[in-house]
Design a protein around this motif. Structure first.
Motif, PDB file in Angstrom:
ATOM      1  N   GLY A 113       0.781  -1.222   0.000  1.00 25.90           N
ATOM      2  CA  GLY A 113       0.000   0.000   0.000  1.00 25.90           C
ATOM      3  C   GLY A 113       0.815   1.275   0.000  1.00 25.90           C
ATOM      4  O   GLY A 113       0.239   2.370   0.033  1.00 25.90           O
ATOM      5  N   GLU A 114       2.140   1.185  -0.037  1.00 29.44           N
ATOM      6  CA  GLU A 114       2.975   2.386  -0.037  1.00 29.44           C
ATOM      7  C   GLU A 114       3.849   2.422  -1.288  1.00 29.44           C
ATOM      8  O   GLU A 114       4.184   1.383  -1.868  1.00 29.44           O
ATOM      9  CB  GLU A 114       3.848   2.436   1.211  1.00 29.44           C
ATOM     10  CG  GLU A 114       3.064   2.572   2.504  1.00 29.44           C
ATOM     11  CD  GLU A 114       3.939   3.012   3.665  1.00 29.44           C
ATOM     12  OE1 GLU A 114       4.648   4.033   3.514  1.00 29.44           O
ATOM     13  OE2 GLU A 114       3.919   2.339   4.704  1.00 29.44           O
ATOM     14  N   ARG A 115       4.217   3.631  -1.666  1.00 26.17           N
ATOM     15  CA  ARG A 115       5.134   3.830  -2.789  1.00 26.17           C
ATOM     16  C   ARG A 115       6.316   4.650  -2.303  1.00 26.17           C
ATOM     17  O   ARG A 115       6.135   5.663  -1.625  1.00 26.17           O
ATOM     18  CB  ARG A 115       4.428   4.565  -3.937  1.00 26.17           C
ATOM     19  CG  ARG A 115       3.272   3.782  -4.536  1.00 26.17           C
ATOM     20  CD  ARG A 115       2.671   4.522  -5.708  1.00 26.17           C
ATOM     21  NE  ARG A 115       3.613   4.654  -6.808  1.00 26.17           N
ATOM     22  CZ  ARG A 115       3.350   5.275  -7.958  1.00 26.17           C
ATOM     23  NH1 ARG A 115       2.154   5.830  -8.138  1.00 26.17           N
ATOM     24  NH2 ARG A 115       4.238   5.352  -8.906  1.00 26.17           N
ATOM     25  N   PRO A 116       7.522   4.242  -2.628  1.00 24.86           N
ATOM     26  CA  PRO A 116       8.686   4.983  -2.126  1.00 24.86           C
ATOM     27  C   PRO A 116       8.795   6.362  -2.764  1.00 24.86           C
ATOM     28  O   PRO A 116       8.592   6.512  -3.973  1.00 24.86           O
ATOM     29  CB  PRO A 116       9.868   4.096  -2.532  1.00 24.86           C
ATOM     30  CG  PRO A 116       9.362   3.292  -3.691  1.00 24.86           C
ATOM     31  CD  PRO A 116       7.900   3.073  -3.435  1.00 24.86           C
ATOM     32  N   PRO A 117       9.106   7.385  -1.977  1.00 26.35           N
ATOM     33  CA  PRO A 117       9.384   8.697  -2.564  1.00 26.35           C
ATOM     34  C   PRO A 117      10.627   8.640  -3.445  1.00 26.35           C
ATOM     35  O   PRO A 117      11.398   7.673  -3.401  1.00 26.35           O
ATOM     36  CB  PRO A 117       9.625   9.587  -1.332  1.00 26.35           C
ATOM     37  CG  PRO A 117       9.040   8.827  -0.183  1.00 26.35           C
ATOM     38  CD  PRO A 117       9.192   7.377  -0.525  1.00 26.35           C
ATOM     39  N   LYS A 118      10.813   9.679  -4.223  1.00 30.57           N
ATOM     40  CA  LYS A 118      12.012   9.757  -5.047  1.00 30.57           C
ATOM     41  C   LYS A 118      13.229   9.953  -4.152  1.00 30.57           C
ATOM     42  O   LYS A 118      13.173  10.629  -3.136  1.00 30.57           O
ATOM     43  CB  LYS A 118      11.898  10.919  -6.040  1.00 30.57           C
ATOM     44  CG  LYS A 118      10.853  10.702  -7.127  1.00 30.57           C
ATOM     45  CD  LYS A 118      10.850  11.867  -8.104  1.00 30.57           C
ATOM     46  CE  LYS A 118       9.832  11.646  -9.212  1.00 30.57           C
ATOM     47  NZ  LYS A 118       9.813  12.786 -10.175  1.00 30.57           N
ATOM     48  N   ALA A 119      14.334   9.361  -4.571  1.00 32.15           N
ATOM     49  CA  ALA A 119      15.588   9.554  -3.847  1.00 32.15           C
ATOM     50  C   ALA A 119      15.943  11.033  -3.825  1.00 32.15           C
ATOM     51  O   ALA A 119      15.601  11.786  -4.757  1.00 32.15           O
ATOM     52  CB  ALA A 119      16.705   8.749  -4.505  1.00 32.15           C
ATOM     53  N   ARG A 120      16.609  11.454  -2.777  1.00 32.60           N
ATOM     54  CA  ARG A 120      16.990  12.855  -2.688  1.00 32.60           C
ATOM     55  C   ARG A 120      18.265  13.008  -1.884  1.00 32.60           C
ATOM     56  O   ARG A 120      18.685  12.087  -1.166  1.00 32.60           O
ATOM     57  CB  ARG A 120      15.873  13.686  -2.079  1.00 32.60           C
ATOM     58  CG  ARG A 120      15.624  13.477  -0.610  1.00 32.60           C
ATOM     59  CD  ARG A 120      14.432  14.288  -0.163  1.00 32.60           C
ATOM     60  NE  ARG A 120      14.411  14.546   1.259  1.00 32.60           N
ATOM     61  CZ  ARG A 120      13.346  14.426   2.024  1.00 32.60           C
ATOM     62  NH1 ARG A 120      12.201  14.038   1.491  1.00 32.60           N
ATOM     63  NH2 ARG A 120      13.396  14.699   3.309  1.00 32.60           N
ATOM     64  N   THR A 121      18.862  14.158  -1.989  1.00 27.17           N
ATOM     65  CA  THR A 121      20.053  14.485  -1.212  1.00 27.17           C
ATOM     66  C   THR A 121      19.826  15.808  -0.501  1.00 27.17           C
ATOM     67  O   THR A 121      18.972  16.608  -0.900  1.00 27.17           O
ATOM     68  CB  THR A 121      21.300  14.591  -2.102  1.00 27.17           C
ATOM     69  OG1 THR A 121      21.124  15.665  -3.042  1.00 27.17           O
ATOM     70  CG2 THR A 121      21.542  13.293  -2.862  1.00 27.17           C
ATOM     71  N   ALA A 122      20.590  16.035   0.548  1.00 26.82           N
ATOM     72  CA  ALA A 122      20.513  17.289   1.281  1.00 26.82           C
ATOM     73  C   ALA A 122      21.853  17.528   1.958  1.00 26.82           C
ATOM     74  O   ALA A 122      22.556  16.578   2.320  1.00 26.82           O
ATOM     75  CB  ALA A 122      19.391  17.256   2.312  1.00 26.82           C
ATOM     76  N   CYS A 123      22.178  18.780   2.129  1.00 28.29           N
ATOM     77  CA  CYS A 123      23.409  19.141   2.825  1.00 28.29           C
ATOM     78  C   CYS A 123      23.039  19.606   4.231  1.00 28.29           C
ATOM     79  O   CYS A 123      22.377  20.632   4.398  1.00 28.29           O
ATOM     80  CB  CYS A 123      24.149  20.244   2.075  1.00 28.29           C
ATOM     81  SG  CYS A 123      25.784  20.598   2.785  1.00 28.29           S
ATOM     82  N   ALA A 124      23.434  18.857   5.223  1.00 30.86           N
ATOM     83  CA  ALA A 124      23.160  19.211   6.612  1.00 30.86           C
ATOM     84  C   ALA A 124      24.321  20.046   7.145  1.00 30.86           C
ATOM     85  O   ALA A 124      25.470  19.588   7.133  1.00 30.86           O
ATOM     86  CB  ALA A 124      22.982  17.957   7.456  1.00 30.86           C
ATOM     87  N   GLN A 125      24.014  21.246   7.587  1.00 31.96           N
ATOM     88  CA  GLN A 125      25.038  22.087   8.215  1.00 31.96           C
ATOM     89  C   GLN A 125      24.756  22.104   9.704  1.00 31.96           C
ATOM     90  O   GLN A 125      23.768  22.674  10.171  1.00 31.96           O
ATOM     91  CB  GLN A 125      25.032  23.496   7.631  1.00 31.96           C
ATOM     92  CG  GLN A 125      26.283  24.287   7.975  1.00 31.96           C
ATOM     93  CD  GLN A 125      26.485  25.454   7.033  1.00 31.96           C
ATOM     94  OE1 GLN A 125      25.606  26.299   6.887  1.00 31.96           O
ATOM     95  NE2 GLN A 125      27.642  25.526   6.393  1.00 31.96           N
ATOM     96  N   VAL A 126      25.600  21.458  10.460  1.00 29.17           N
ATOM     97  CA  VAL A 126      25.331  21.155  11.866  1.00 29.17           C
ATOM     98  C   VAL A 126      26.543  21.534  12.715  1.00 29.17           C
ATOM     99  O   VAL A 126      27.631  21.770  12.197  1.00 29.17           O
ATOM    100  CB  VAL A 126      25.001  19.657  12.033  1.00 29.17           C
ATOM    101  CG1 VAL A 126      23.654  19.320  11.392  1.00 29.17           C
ATOM    102  CG2 VAL A 126      26.095  18.780  11.430  1.00 29.17           C
TER     103      VAL A 126
END
Length: 229
Positions: A113-126
């Motif tokens: 019943g679920e569909r995976p979201p599109k792959a993505r990237t993000a830059c975490a500044q921590v």
């Protein structure tokens, strides 16, 4: 089985390759990977994201996968390329930049019943002392935990379930269509901070790499022995 799984996890950190018998039970879970260098490759994490404190310029990957051992676990399909993820994020004093690659897996690996979201990237500044888990929380909320502090969902996916057994062993990409790795990994369970608190993030709780399978396999073995007894 969940009680046994948690008991094994809290007993200590597990490392080493996960070996599974033929036709072993497969599980659906988030795996944790470290960028392997300039070639953009991935390696199973040897620490959980709660304890790993990557340096500025690191890339950490999370892949939703189905597998019975580390060799069958899917690695992130995007390259571990820091410049591609964080190249437009300027450095700041007292902060570090961590590239986060999220691969939500394939439709075959998705829960019913679920569909995976599109792959993505993000830059975490921590902050400079932040863990990989805190970097993940900075860019991929909401994170979802179960009652035993296992990290079950990233960015709201999947909506339910947590390290569930796959009912049909032929379902998904466990028969060789996933990328594989012969590396090792580990996981941690105790969550010190609320992932949704101000400035917080998961300091523990994610099943990482091959140890996720080791722990799950130990729990399954305990259950089988209990039935025989």
């Amino acid at each position: 089985m969940r009680r046994a799984l948690t008991a094994v996890l809290v007993a200590g950190t597990l490392t080493g390759p996960a070996a599974a018998p033929a036709q072993a039970q497969e599980y659906r879970y988030w795996s944790f990977w470290n960028g392997g260098g300039k070639d953009g490759s991935w390696a199973y994490a040897t620490q959980g994201p709660a304890t790993l404190r990557p340096a500025d310029g690191a890339v950490e990957g999370f892949r939703f996968t189905v597998g019975a051992d580390s060799a069958a676990a899917g690695k992130p399909r995007a390259a571990a390329d820091f410049d591609a993820v964080c190249g437009r994020t300027p450095a700041k004093d007292g902060r570090k930049r961590i590239g986060i690659v999220l691969d939500f897996g394939t439709a075959a690996d998705a829960p019913d019943g679920e569909r995976p979201p599109k792959a993505r990237t993000a830059c975490a500044q921590v902050p400079e002392d932040a863990s990989a888990g805190e970097a993940l929380a900075a860019v991929a909320r909401p994170l979802r935990y179960d009652s035993h502090a296992l990290l079950c969902g990233i960015a709201g996916y999947p909506e339910s379930g947590c390290a569930d057994q796959v009912k049909d062993p032929d379902r998904g990409s466990g028969s060789g269509s996933r990328s594989s790795s012969a590396g090792s990994g580990d996981g941690n369970t105790r969550k010190a901070d609320d992932a949704h608190g101000a400035g917080g993030g998961p300091s523990a709780g994610l099943l990482g790499g091959g140890a996720a399978v080791l722990v799950l396999g130990a729990a399954a073995g305990w259950q089988a022995r209990r039935r025989r007894g």
